[in-house]
Every structure is written in C-alpha cells, then in structure tokens.
Design a protein around this motif. Sequence first.
Motif, mmCIF file in Angstrom:
data_model
loop_
_atom_site.group_PDB
_atom_site.id
_atom_site.type_symbol
_atom_site.label_atom_id
_atom_site.label_comp_id
_atom_site.label_asym_id
_atom_site.label_seq_id
_atom_site.Cartn_x
_atom_site.Cartn_y
_atom_site.Cartn_z
ATOM 1 N N ARG A 188 0.817 -1.216 0.000
ATOM 2 C CA ARG A 188 0.000 0.000 0.000
ATOM 3 C C ARG A 188 0.849 1.263 0.000
ATOM 4 N N HIS A 189 2.106 1.158 0.438
ATOM 5 C CA HIS A 189 2.984 2.322 0.477
ATOM 6 C C HIS A 189 3.640 2.608 -0.877
ATOM 7 N N ARG A 190 3.328 1.838 -1.878
ATOM 8 C CA ARG A 190 3.883 2.132 -3.199
ATOM 9 C C ARG A 190 3.432 3.536 -3.623
ATOM 10 N N SER A 191 4.405 4.316 -4.100
ATOM 11 C CA SER A 191 4.111 5.706 -4.437
ATOM 12 C C SER A 191 4.217 6.008 -5.922
ATOM 13 N N GLY A 192 4.699 5.059 -6.693
ATOM 14 C CA GLY A 192 4.922 5.318 -8.108
ATOM 15 C C GLY A 192 6.314 5.850 -8.388
ATOM 16 N N LEU A 193 7.063 6.200 -7.338
ATOM 17 C CA LEU A 193 8.448 6.628 -7.503
ATOM 18 C C LEU A 193 9.335 5.392 -7.618
ATOM 19 N N ARG A 194 10.211 5.425 -8.590
ATOM 20 C CA ARG A 194 10.985 4.212 -8.880
ATOM 21 C C ARG A 194 11.818 3.773 -7.684
ATOM 22 N N ARG A 195 12.491 4.722 -7.034
ATOM 23 C CA ARG A 195 13.354 4.352 -5.915
ATOM 24 C C ARG A 195 12.544 3.748 -4.781
ATOM 25 N N THR A 196 11.421 4.368 -4.454
ATOM 26 C CA THR A 196 10.592 3.890 -3.360
ATOM 27 C C THR A 196 10.013 2.514 -3.658
ATOM 28 N N ASP A 197 9.488 2.340 -4.870
ATOM 29 C CA ASP A 197 8.886 1.056 -5.227
ATOM 30 C C ASP A 197 9.925 -0.060 -5.256
ATOM 31 N N ARG A 260 18.248 2.609 2.534
ATOM 32 C CA ARG A 260 18.000 4.036 2.409
ATOM 33 C C ARG A 260 18.843 4.657 1.300
ATOM 34 N N ASN A 261 20.050 4.144 1.120
ATOM 35 C CA ASN A 261 20.949 4.683 0.098
ATOM 36 C C ASN A 261 20.864 3.914 -1.216
ATOM 37 N N MET A 262 19.858 3.060 -1.328
ATOM 38 C CA MET A 262 19.721 2.260 -2.540
ATOM 39 C C MET A 262 19.445 3.163 -3.737
ATOM 40 N N PRO A 263 20.221 3.039 -4.811
ATOM 41 C CA PRO A 263 19.949 3.851 -5.998
ATOM 42 C C PRO A 263 18.697 3.369 -6.698
ATOM 43 N N ALA A 264 18.118 4.285 -7.449
ATOM 44 C CA ALA A 264 16.905 3.920 -8.172
ATOM 45 C C ALA A 264 17.208 2.999 -9.321
ATOM 46 N N GLY A 265 18.481 2.955 -9.739
ATOM 47 C CA GLY A 265 18.820 2.103 -10.869
ATOM 48 C C GLY A 265 18.779 2.892 -12.156
ATOM 49 N N MET A 266 19.117 2.273 -13.259
ATOM 50 C CA MET A 266 19.073 2.971 -14.533
ATOM 51 C C MET A 266 18.658 1.998 -15.614
ATOM 52 N N SER A 267 17.978 2.532 -16.577
ATOM 53 C CA SER A 267 17.494 1.694 -17.666
ATOM 54 C C SER A 267 18.622 1.400 -18.617
ATOM 55 N N THR A 268 18.490 0.305 -19.332
ATOM 56 C CA THR A 268 19.555 -0.117 -20.262
ATOM 57 C C THR A 268 19.114 -0.028 -21.711
ATOM 58 N N ASN A 269 17.950 0.582 -21.944
ATOM 59 C CA ASN A 269 17.459 0.647 -23.319
ATOM 60 C C ASN A 269 17.943 1.892 -24.038
ATOM 61 N N ASP A 280 21.419 14.223 0.848
ATOM 62 C CA ASP A 280 21.097 15.429 1.595
ATOM 63 C C ASP A 280 19.684 15.915 1.333
ATOM 64 N N GLY A 281 18.882 15.110 0.627
ATOM 65 C CA GLY A 281 17.497 15.506 0.384
ATOM 66 C C GLY A 281 17.323 16.325 -0.869
ATOM 67 N N GLY A 282 18.385 16.486 -1.669
ATOM 68 C CA GLY A 282 18.273 17.257 -2.899
ATOM 69 C C GLY A 282 17.424 16.545 -3.923
ATOM 70 N N SER A 283 17.270 17.165 -5.068
ATOM 71 C CA SER A 283 16.380 16.618 -6.091
ATOM 72 C C SER A 283 17.047 15.500 -6.861
ATOM 73 N N THR A 284 16.221 14.640 -7.425
ATOM 74 C CA THR A 284 16.681 13.527 -8.231
ATOM 75 C C THR A 284 17.027 14.010 -9.633
ATOM 76 N N THR A 285 18.130 13.492 -10.158
ATOM 77 C CA THR A 285 18.558 13.903 -11.485
ATOM 78 C C THR A 285 18.097 12.893 -12.519
ATOM 79 N N MET A 286 17.515 13.377 -13.616
ATOM 80 C CA MET A 286 17.047 12.524 -14.694
ATOM 81 C C MET A 286 17.741 12.951 -15.975
ATOM 82 N N VAL A 287 18.366 12.015 -16.669
ATOM 83 C CA VAL A 287 18.999 12.317 -17.945
ATOM 84 C C VAL A 287 18.270 11.552 -19.023
ATOM 85 N N HIS A 288 17.589 12.239 -19.905
ATOM 86 C CA HIS A 288 16.847 11.622 -20.990
ATOM 87 C C HIS A 288 17.660 11.726 -22.277
ATOM 88 N N LYS A 289 17.785 10.625 -22.982
ATOM 89 C CA LYS A 289 18.497 10.604 -24.259
ATOM 90 C C LYS A 289 17.506 10.351 -25.376
#
Length: 325
Positions: A188-197, A260-269, A280-289
């Motif tokens: 039930r705590h799934r939030s749709g955020l990749r790291r959390t899920d 807690r420090n688990m990375p969200a991972g990265m896609s390989t496609n 430190d609570g900063g924002s998540t970085t997303m790099v789209h190619k």
Amino acid sequence: MSAPPIDVNAVIPPTMGALMLSMVFSSVMYGVTVLQTYQYYDGYWEDPAYMKVFVAALWVLDTAQLVTVIHSNWWYLIANYANVAALNIVPVSLAIEVGFTISIGVLVQSFFAYRVWYTSGRQFIIPLTIVCLTLATFSLGIFYAVTGQRNPVVEEIAKITWATVASLSCSMAADFLITGSLVYYLHRHRSGLRRTDKLINVLIVYTVNTGLLTSIAAMCTIILSKTLVGTQWQVIPYFLVSKFYVNSTLATLNAREKLRNMPAGMSTNGAQLELSTRPDGGSTTMVHKRNRNNHQESEIKFATVTESMADTKVLDTTIDMTSEA
C-alpha cells in the motif's frame, strides 16, 4: 532372565547424534548473530537506547540458548558417558533452552507486531492478535518446560508433546500474520516513484524470507516429533528457530542504511538514465536521451522538491521505525 542387550548403534545416532548436530548448526548460526550484533553497534550507535537494549537482550538470550545446548551435549556424552539409561532422562538444561527460545520469540514477534502497527498507520487489531498468539506461544512453552521437569523421563514428557505442538502452531500463526500484514501494508505504500517502489520490493522479499525460515523450522519440528517418535531429530530445527528469529531481526535493523541509500537504478534501453536521490534531500537527477535526425541529444531534468519529500517520507515509514513518524 536377563534383559536383552541394547543395540547401541541403533539408539545413539537418532538421539545423541541429532543433539550433537544441533549444537554444530546452532554454533554456526550463533557466529552469524555475533557478527550482526557487532555490525549493528558499529553502524547504528545513534539509535535510541531502548533499541540498543533490545539488541543486547537478543544477543544475551541467544548466547544463553547456545550454552544450554552445549551443556545438554556435555551431560549426555561426557557426564553420562556409556550410561545408556541416561537417554531416558531429559536434563534441566533442555527445559531451560525451551524458556530461552520462547523468550526470544516473544521479543522478536513483539518487535514485528510493533512494525505492523507502525506500518499500518497505528491500527491495533492485527498487532494485538499477533501479541495474543505470541503470549499463547510463551505460556504453552513454559507449561511444557515446567511440567516436563517435574518428572523428566522421556516417556512422561512424551505425554505432553501436545503442548509444544500447540506452542509452535501459535508461533507459526503469528509469523504468517506478521508476514501477510506487512506485505499488504508495504504494498500500500507504493508511491509510483521508482526508488521507493524498488525499496518496497526488497522489503517485501526480506519480510517473506523472515517468516518463511521460522515457519519452516517450526513445521519441521512438529513433523519430526510426530513421525520419528523416540528419537531427537526434531531438536535440530527447533534449536534453529531462535537463531532464525534473532538473525532475521538483526538483518532487518542492519539493512536500513543500505536500503535508504539504494539507488533507483538505470534503464539499459538507451532511452533514460535515472540517478538516485541525493542523501542530503536534494532533487533527483534525470537524464533523458533522445534521437533526432540520427543525432543523440541529452536533456537533464530535476525532480520536484515535492517528489523528493514524498520519497523520503515513504522511506521513513517503511524502513526506520526507531522514531515516531
């Protein structure tokens, strides 16, 4: 007429052989307990005092449980060496071992009952049910140990085997309830955020494995005590029940920082690379190619502060239960 000679080879392996193997396996698991206890105090010294006392109590009880197992081996194999009649007597150390095992069960299942209460948003029905089953396990175990020592003869103790079967059954029921409710509330705590899920998926695996190990050990104890009557093979899984309880709890506590420090991972496609949220609570970085006219272009985006805060809140709820949310 003299009594027929006793076939020692047919008596010793299923009794003393089983007891000796249980000491070996218990000693190995105790080594894991010592390692995990050290890792806890080395990495989580900032935990509240009651949590450190809780871990210390588990270590002391686990140590005492191993001492009783070693003493029972000494009593049979050294103090009563070549005394076959001693096989019909149950030493007091085995009764004390039952007390230590059920005491560990009370502490650990109460800990997980609190975890269910915390994760469910402080709902009381399921945690209270777990506590009631835990107390029933403890009461039946005490009855079995005390009654058995009043007349510590194997034939007499066999008459109250129902008590230990009932105690283990209540313990299994509590484990199933803990596992099922935690899996439900974590889902039930799934939030749709990749790291959390991703984190919640790992926690669900931890939870299922914890309940599975203790339940299998308890089930094997019941089956062996009913099918191999007159032997001691059931003590092998039974002595491991407390070890599984202690190590599953310590593993849960020691995994908090790693999760807690688990990375969200990265896609390989090749389409998206997602970096983890900064500690430190900063924002998540997303790099789209993206490919435009056979040319690769990169676009850097930052998750909103709201998303990062939501992610942190879910992590606190699902991992760290040492403080109030």
